[in-house]
Design an enzyme around this catalytic site. Sequence first.
Site, PDB file in Angstrom:
ATOM      1  N   TRP A 102       0.810  -1.212   0.000  1.00  0.00           N
ATOM      2  CA  TRP A 102       0.000   0.000   0.000  1.00  0.00           C
ATOM      3  C   TRP A 102       0.841   1.258   0.000  1.00  0.00           C
ATOM      4  CZ3 TRP A 102      -4.558   0.505  -1.785  1.00  0.00           C
ATOM      5  CH2 TRP A 102      -5.421  -0.600  -1.798  1.00  0.00           C
ATOM      6  N   ASP A 176      -1.605   6.453   6.768  1.00  0.00           N
ATOM      7  CA  ASP A 176      -2.665   5.609   6.244  1.00  0.00           C
ATOM      8  C   ASP A 176      -2.892   4.499   7.274  1.00  0.00           C
ATOM      9  OD1 ASP A 176      -4.282   3.747   5.015  1.00  0.00           O
ATOM     10  OD2 ASP A 176      -3.038   3.512   3.222  1.00  0.00           O
ATOM     11  N   LYS A 200     -12.539  -1.860   6.027  1.00  0.00           N
ATOM     12  CA  LYS A 200     -11.737  -2.889   6.670  1.00  0.00           C
ATOM     13  C   LYS A 200     -12.132  -3.078   8.132  1.00  0.00           C
ATOM     14  CE  LYS A 200      -7.903  -1.888   3.560  1.00  0.00           C
ATOM     15  NZ  LYS A 200      -7.965  -3.129   2.778  1.00  0.00           N
TER      16      LYS A 200
END
Length: 365
Positions: A102, A176, A200
């Site tokens: 990511w 993040d 999530k």
Amino acid sequence: MTHRPYNFSAGPATLPEPVLREAAEEMLDWHGSGMGVMEMSHRGKEFISIYEDAEATLRSLLAVPSNFRILFMQGGGLGENAIVPMNLSQGGQVDVVVSGSWSQKSLKEAQRYADARAAASNEPDGRTDLPPPSSWALRGGVAYVHVCSNETIDGLEMHTLPDLAALGCDAPLVVDCSSHILSRTVDWRRVGLAFAGAQKNIGPAGVTLVFVRDDLLGRALPICPSAFDYSIVAANQSMYNTPPTYGIYIAGLVFQWVKAQGGVAEMDRRAAEKAALLYGYLDDCGGFYRNKVAKDARSRMNVPFFLADESLNDAFLAGAREAGLLQLKGHKSVGGMRASIYNAMPLAGVQALVGYMQDFARRHG
């Protein structure tokens, strides 16, 4: 089977059953309004009350300081990889700590809007450990430093946020935290901006949470769309354009559920307990399964593992489905298996998974 299957998906992920039941009961008529939440005007008093309650509960759960705005946006974490540099980079320099898949995407996207480069990377080491902050090559005068504090695909977690000031860097830290938000407290003194896709650990896909410090507003590049300009979104209480209303409603129910369970401290305790159980078995199974991540960098939310004999992968997944254990296939980029054990995953689900893994190893070992 006397319970719902246990869903180990990395996202969209499992939700607390009480939240789903409450949403089902309110589907046609929210609190006597005669409307379901999906039918409400986002500017009507009914939805405004839902939004305000969700924002207040989230602020309380995470002890978000008053000098941070909480924005409910769209576009997911991947969208924020573009929205953040459009708002904060001012076309200057950005340093990204590449700790997995990511943050690698974050770097690539930021390079479209700024002079972005990797200050550190664990790719040469196979993404099995985190680059220690002492190894980061941070530039002076960067607009911000970006980290992904939990790498969903690779299964790595920063258990402590870096202190940029201690590293001699006065730039704001952008985090993040999509896949472990609400599983632990946040040291806001070290953060300039944090963002998280809801799908999530909070709710359905569609909502993206942004926590941005007041002094970082008003820096957007001219090319930044108005709907993604943090200062405009903040000035309009996330109602500049139509927000993902139903997703915000579900997120608000999740926030209330977390509060009723004992808050973030209890989520933290449960995360440690579930992770200890699963990693404990992986470490003691005699090599039938293996986790490649360094022990002090292991994620408590996303646990990738591999069968020593990968020809058994399909049989493992088929048996898991029959046992009511769903979505255990690893990400396509890394293969193997992955169990995501977010806040809504009960300890019983992890116990069931470990029990199945033990039985499968006995039968195929």
